[in-house]
Design a protein around this motif. Structure first.
Motif, short mmCIF file in Angstrom:
data_model
loop_
_atom_site.label_atom_id
_atom_site.label_comp_id
_atom_site.label_asym_id
_atom_site.label_seq_id
_atom_site.Cartn_x
_atom_site.Cartn_y
_atom_site.Cartn_z
N THR A 48 0.83 -1.21 0.00
CA THR A 48 0.00 0.00 0.00
C THR A 48 0.87 1.26 0.00
N GLU A 49 1.93 1.24 0.82
CA GLU A 49 2.84 2.39 0.83
C GLU A 49 3.45 2.60 -0.56
N ASN A 50 3.80 1.51 -1.19
CA ASN A 50 4.41 1.58 -2.52
C ASN A 50 3.44 2.20 -3.52
N LYS A 51 2.20 1.72 -3.50
CA LYS A 51 1.19 2.22 -4.43
C LYS A 51 0.89 3.69 -4.17
N ALA A 52 0.84 4.07 -2.91
CA ALA A 52 0.58 5.47 -2.56
C ALA A 52 1.69 6.37 -3.10
N ARG A 53 2.92 5.89 -2.99
CA ARG A 53 4.07 6.65 -3.50
C ARG A 53 3.95 6.80 -5.03
N GLU A 54 3.55 5.72 -5.71
CA GLU A 54 3.43 5.76 -7.17
C GLU A 54 2.35 6.74 -7.62
N GLU A 55 1.23 6.79 -6.91
CA GLU A 55 0.10 7.60 -7.35
C GLU A 55 0.05 8.98 -6.71
N GLY A 56 1.00 9.27 -5.83
CA GLY A 56 1.03 10.58 -5.21
C GLY A 56 -0.11 10.81 -4.24
N LEU A 57 -0.57 9.74 -3.58
CA LEU A 57 -1.65 9.83 -2.61
C LEU A 57 -1.17 9.33 -1.26
N THR A 58 -1.96 9.55 -0.24
CA THR A 58 -1.65 8.97 1.07
C THR A 58 -2.09 7.52 1.06
N PRO A 59 -1.51 6.69 1.95
CA PRO A 59 -1.96 5.29 2.02
C PRO A 59 -3.47 5.16 2.26
N GLN A 60 -4.03 6.02 3.11
CA GLN A 60 -5.47 5.94 3.38
C GLN A 60 -6.29 6.27 2.14
N GLN A 61 -5.83 7.24 1.36
CA GLN A 61 -6.53 7.58 0.11
C GLN A 61 -6.49 6.41 -0.87
N ILE A 62 -5.33 5.74 -0.93
CA ILE A 62 -5.20 4.56 -1.80
C ILE A 62 -6.18 3.48 -1.35
N CYS A 63 -6.25 3.25 -0.05
CA CYS A 63 -7.15 2.22 0.47
C CYS A 63 -8.61 2.55 0.15
N ASP A 64 -8.99 3.80 0.35
CA ASP A 64 -10.36 4.20 0.07
C ASP A 64 -10.69 4.04 -1.41
N LYS A 65 -9.77 4.45 -2.24
CA LYS A 65 -9.99 4.38 -3.69
C LYS A 65 -10.15 2.93 -4.16
N TYR A 66 -9.20 2.07 -3.78
CA TYR A 66 -9.21 0.71 -4.30
C TYR A 66 -10.22 -0.19 -3.60
N HIS A 67 -10.57 0.13 -2.36
CA HIS A 67 -11.64 -0.63 -1.71
C HIS A 67 -12.94 -0.46 -2.48
N ALA A 68 -13.21 0.76 -2.93
CA ALA A 68 -14.41 1.01 -3.73
C ALA A 68 -14.36 0.26 -5.06
N ILE A 69 -13.17 0.20 -5.66
CA ILE A 69 -13.01 -0.52 -6.94
C ILE A 69 -13.26 -2.01 -6.73
N HIS A 70 -12.66 -2.58 -5.68
CA HIS A 70 -12.88 -4.00 -5.38
C HIS A 70 -14.37 -4.28 -5.16
N THR A 71 -15.01 -3.43 -4.38
CA THR A 71 -16.43 -3.62 -4.08
C THR A 71 -17.25 -3.64 -5.36
N SER A 72 -16.96 -2.71 -6.26
CA SER A 72 -17.68 -2.63 -7.52
C SER A 72 -17.47 -3.87 -8.38
N ILE A 73 -16.23 -4.36 -8.43
CA ILE A 73 -15.91 -5.55 -9.25
C ILE A 73 -16.65 -6.77 -8.72
N TYR A 74 -16.60 -6.99 -7.42
CA TYR A 74 -17.24 -8.18 -6.86
C TYR A 74 -18.76 -8.10 -6.97
N LYS A 75 -19.29 -6.89 -6.89
CA LYS A 75 -20.73 -6.72 -7.08
C LYS A 75 -21.12 -7.13 -8.50
N TRP A 76 -20.30 -6.74 -9.50
CA TRP A 76 -20.61 -7.08 -10.89
C TRP A 76 -20.52 -8.58 -11.11
#
Length: 928
Positions: free
Chosen positions: A321-349
């Protein structure tokens, strides 16, 4: 100790021969094949050894090993290997051959044994000892002799051609213990004594069929489409007719009421699928390996009436998560919030029906993880040590595992991570890497020392082995899960570090280790507990209740050691009556065509892309489950997906269900006709009931792919039944022919209702569509899957069905080719030169801008809003679904354009909320 056996059961020969050989004192009780000795199993299983502790062993080979060890005899490593081979290679082939010879009366049944007997003969011809491994009899000798005993009774198997094997067989068979046990099981009657037992078992598939099914290049050969021609007994036919005529009053379907908690007297099943890393979009292999397989089993369990809870969530702490946050210029919490929503959407579909999908970045995670930590510490299962770590002097930080890459010290794979090699699967300490590099700055790190805490696995090894012995015997562990776990124990357990020098993680509460966090392998599995705690504050009723709860873990094979060794050691050491895994279900890997999935290279289909292909999620579910990598790695293939869709779904399953419904609508004005069963119909009912029974037995053992084949077999039987009887012709004849057309139509449409029930775990939308078209009572799917299965007449004469329409669409070759190209990682490479050429031409033709125009426009600073970003991520996913749905419905262009505009606006707002500029700043040119 009491041993339960039955006459004519070939598996009982092993345990009786070992019991006689070892001389262990044990009561032996003969029972019939259908007696349920083990109270918590859904079907009768023999032989069974009831231990003095009250536990049961019901794996024949496990019983044999136990008796040998109790008698004081040592079991060699070679014996273990031969027992594994017997269970996974020889036994399936033998049971297949015996079933063909004894039940079906086939004369060519010996073909199934060619490969394993050839392997055995080669090894026998090379041995230099009196017996298989040594000069004295070992457990492997007895087990293999007993397995082969029926084959030597059957002349058509030509066992005399196996000279070395026959010589060894006769040596073992001359032992008084073997002679006595053979008489006890076979009574001198030959193979005929096995018939009653084999008729009660699912028709076994030979190893060749299993390998063919799992082969990535499966092309739907004629063998895959053959309908079993098993001869039904009169007893089976009579039972099937009785079930068909049952009157069932079940108009309401059981509802799920939350929170779901264990109940006394019920089968309480807790299902988890491995927590996906939040920072990545899951690809098809991730989906089939964890959440989809678990979803099928959970849906099935609910149909069976189990009291079941299915939980999962995103794994959010750690270096990834730290690595991804560094890559995208976000905080780790922002990364978690963003990708948690993406995962939720994928599994719902994908229609993954979690009871609760949570995350690990919660206060409950901290609370429970720290409690387990303190309990381990108080009981002396933690130790302190100084660790050599890689430190990047340029970045001024210790490099956690995911921040370093290098050459694997075991297999020389050049891109091994600092914790594990993706190629050979070995766990690695980062300092062991050859030619290490910091992933952030690409500099070579140096080795420095840091103080850390370790879980003392060697001190817990005895407790772990005792628990594993019981779990292996009583539970369903896939072969790869057992083998991986055994390899860890065989190599000897070593202390494992549980702390890391990171910022993003659960804080270590010990004052001497302030500033450190728990290592993700220690912390992440505790997420199962904390996610359940966020679902209900009565979570301990699930997780501290091993007497009443059965725990199933679903995962890919790379996750096995953490779930079978490391996490159980943490819970055993905590000594707080935790529920440990009873059934560990691990898949092999799913690859993409002839390579690996890679988001960066554009290779393969990822979860957020599948919905853009125009292929319904149920078809994706079907194909992934059809090629589920159970025994070996499999590969997704676009050509094979089209073939399976067009042959199995469209021409087989969909064709049968549509014809059955259309006959009711067209010939009988939408009303189910009267039934007058003939012998042919009764045999069909029995055959369908047999397939349903196998389906239930397969899914009870989590053999998901085999159970799916039972569904397709039923629809093949149905198509064959319709084709032979030709109701479209008979409806034009006299009264007798019209009555026959009515019976065939009524039986077929009731088979369609059964298929909708069996499809519910696999293709939930298709299942509901069938039920709606036929206006079938919703509770029948629940009733049909009780016990060994009930194929009842759920649509009686006079029942009015709804409007019938096709369930599946053909996948055209042009569409498949375009998708293959799109996801093959070639598009970008092909288009880049073209785009560069166009850019060059346009730049040459255009007037050069002034210096002022060429200067970059200053960008206003943008402030991030994490909460708004989370909300907008979900909104973008929802609006994207809406646009895709409109496109799939071929809505008017103006309507689609308006909704696309809304989507683009939401994406701009999301970029602002994430602290980015919605429009990229002008650039002078790309830096290489």
């Amino acid at each position: 100790m009491k041993l339960y056996v039955s006459e004519g059961n070939p598996h009982c020969l092993k345990v009786l021969a070992v019991l006689e050989t070892t001389g262990v004192k044990c009561d032996v009780q003969h029972v019939n094949h259908e007696e349920k000795v083990v109270p918590f199993l859904s079907r009768a299983t023999l032989p069974v050894l009831h231990l003095p502790s009250g536990q049961f062993l019901f794996s024949p080979n496990a019983i044999c090993q136990y008796l040998f060890e109790v008698s004081g005899k040592q079991i060699s490593k070679q014996s273990h290997q031969w027992l594994e081979w017997e269970a996974t290679e020889l036994q399936p082939a033998l049971m297949h051959a015996l079933h063909l010879a004894t039940v079906q009366g086939k004369t060519d049944s010996a073909k199934a044994l060619v490969a394993p007997l050839s392997y055995l003969e080669q090894n026998m011809s090379k041995k230099t000892t009196a017996f298989l491994i040594a000069e004295t009899v070992e457990v492997a000798d007895i087990v293999l002799w007993a397995a082969l005993y029926p084959a030597f009774l059957e002349r058509s198997f030509n066992m005399g051609e196996q000279k070395s094997t026959q010589s060894w067989f006769e040596s073992v068979g001359s032992l008084p213990a073997c002679q006595a046990s053979a008489q006890s099981v076979f009574k001198g009657k030959g193979l005929e004594v096995l018939k009653a037992y084999l008729q009660k078992q699912p028709a076994p598939h030979g190893p060749q069929a299993q390998h063919r099914d799992s082969h990535s290049g499966s092309t739907g050969s004629p063998q895959e489409s053959e309908v079993s021609d098993r001869v039904m007994t009169e007893e089976e036919i009579e039972t099937a007719e009785q079930k068909w005529n049952q009157k069932i009053d079940c108009q309401s379907k059981p509802e799920r009421k939350h929170p779901i908690l264990p109940e006394q007297g019920k089968r309480n099943v807790l299902i988890t699928s491995a927590l996906p890393y939040v920072n990545n979009v899951p690809h098809l292999g991730n989906i089939i390996g964890c959440v989809l397989s678990a979803d099928v089993f959970a849906r099935y369990g609910r149909q069976r009436g189990w009291n079941l809870l299915y939980i999962c969530g995103t794994d959010e702490y750690g270096t990834a998560t730290e690595n991804k946050a560094r890559e995208e210029g976000l905080t780790p919490q922002q990364i978690c919030d963003k990708y948690h929503a993406i995962h939720t959407s994928i599994y719902k579909w994908f229609q993954i029906d979690f009871d609760f999908f949570g995350r690990t970045t919660t206060p409950r995670q901290t609370e429970i993880a720290q409690d387990i930590f303190w309990r381990l510490n108080e009981r002396g299962f933690l130790q302190e040590d100084t660790v050599e770590q890689l430190r990047c002097e340029k970045c001024q930080r210790f490099l956690a595992d995911r921040f370093v890459e290098g050459v694997c010290p075991f297999c020389n794979y050049p891109e091994a991570r600092g914790d594990q090699c993706d190629k050979c699967g070995k766990l690695i300490n980062a300092v062991e890497l050859k030619e290490p590099q910091c992933k952030v700055c690409k500099q070579t790190p140096v080795i420095r020392c840091s103080k850390h805490l370790f879980l003392d696995l060697p001190k817990l090894e005895t407790s772990l082995e005792k628990w594993l012995e019981q779990s292996f015997s009583a539970g369903d562990w896939t072969t790869n899960a057992r083998n991986i776990t055994r390899s860890w124990l065989r190599d000897g357990l070593k202390p494992r570090c549980i702390t890391r020098d990171l910022l993003w993680g659960t804080p270590v509460p010990h004052p001497d280790f302030a500033g450190k966090v728990f290592y993700v392998w220690f912390d992440a599995p505790i997420g199962y507990l904390s996610i359940t705690a966020n679902y209900t504050d009565q979570w301990e009723k699930w997780w501290k209740n091993p007497e009443q709860v059965e725990l199933y873990n679903f995962m890919a094979k790379d996750n096995v050691p953490f779930h079978s060794v490391v996490f159980p050691c943490s819970l055993l050491g905590a000594q707080d009556n935790y529920t440990l895994v009873n059934n560990l279900i691990a898949t092999e890997y799913l690859n993409y065509e002839d390579t690996k999935f890679s988001k960066s290279r554009g290779v393969g289909v990822f979860g957020d892309m599948a919905k853009d292909t125009g292929i319904p999620s149920d078809v994706w579910r079907f194909y992934l489950l059809y090629l589920r990598p159970e025994g070996q790695d499999a590969a997704f293939s676009w050509a094979d997906m089209a073939l399976k869709n067009n042959s199995e779904l469209l021409n087989n399953l969909g064709n049968f269900i549509n014809r059955a419904g259309m006959f009711v609508s067209k010939f009988f004005e939408g009303m189910v006709p009267q039934v007058s069963l003939q012998e042919e119909d009764r045999r069909l009912l029995a055959q369908v009931g047999w397939e349903l029974k196998q389906y239930i037995q397969f899914l009870d053992k989590v053999r998901i792919r085999d159970a799916l084949k039972c569904i397709l077999n039923i629809s093949r039987h149905g198509n064959q039944y319709i084709q032979v009887n030709e109701p479209w012709k008979k409806i034009k004849g006299g009264d007798t022919d019209r009555q026959r057309a009515g019976t065939v139509t009524a039986v077929s449409v009731n088979m369609a209702v059964l298929l909708s029930a069996m499809l519910e775990p696999y293709m939930p939308t298709v299942s509901e569509t069938i039920r709606a078209q036929l206006q079938a009572p919703p509770a029948y799917s629940h009733h049909m899957l009780q016990g060994e299965g009930n194929f009842v007449c759920s649509l009686p004469a006079g029942h009015r069905i709804g409007t019938v329409s096709p369930l599946f669409q053909k996948l055209e070759s042009e569409h498949i080719e375009s998708l293959k190209k799109r996801f093959g990682g070639q598009q970008d490479e092909e288009e880049t030169p073209k785009k560069q050429s166009q850019t060059t031409t346009q730049n040459d033709a255009a007037p050069k801008p002034s210096a002022a125009a060429a200067a970059p426009v200053p960008q206003a600073p943008v402030t991030a809003d994490p909460e708004l970003a989370r909300q907008l991520t979900a909104a973008v996913a929802e609006q994207g679904d809406k646009v895709r749905e409109l496109k799939g419905q071929k809505a008017e262009k103006a309507v689609i354009t308006a909704e696309v505009a809304k989507l683009l606006e939401l994406k701009k707002q999301l970029a602002l909320a994430e602290g980015k500029n919605p429009e990229p700043a002008p650039q002078k040119g790309k830096k290489k």
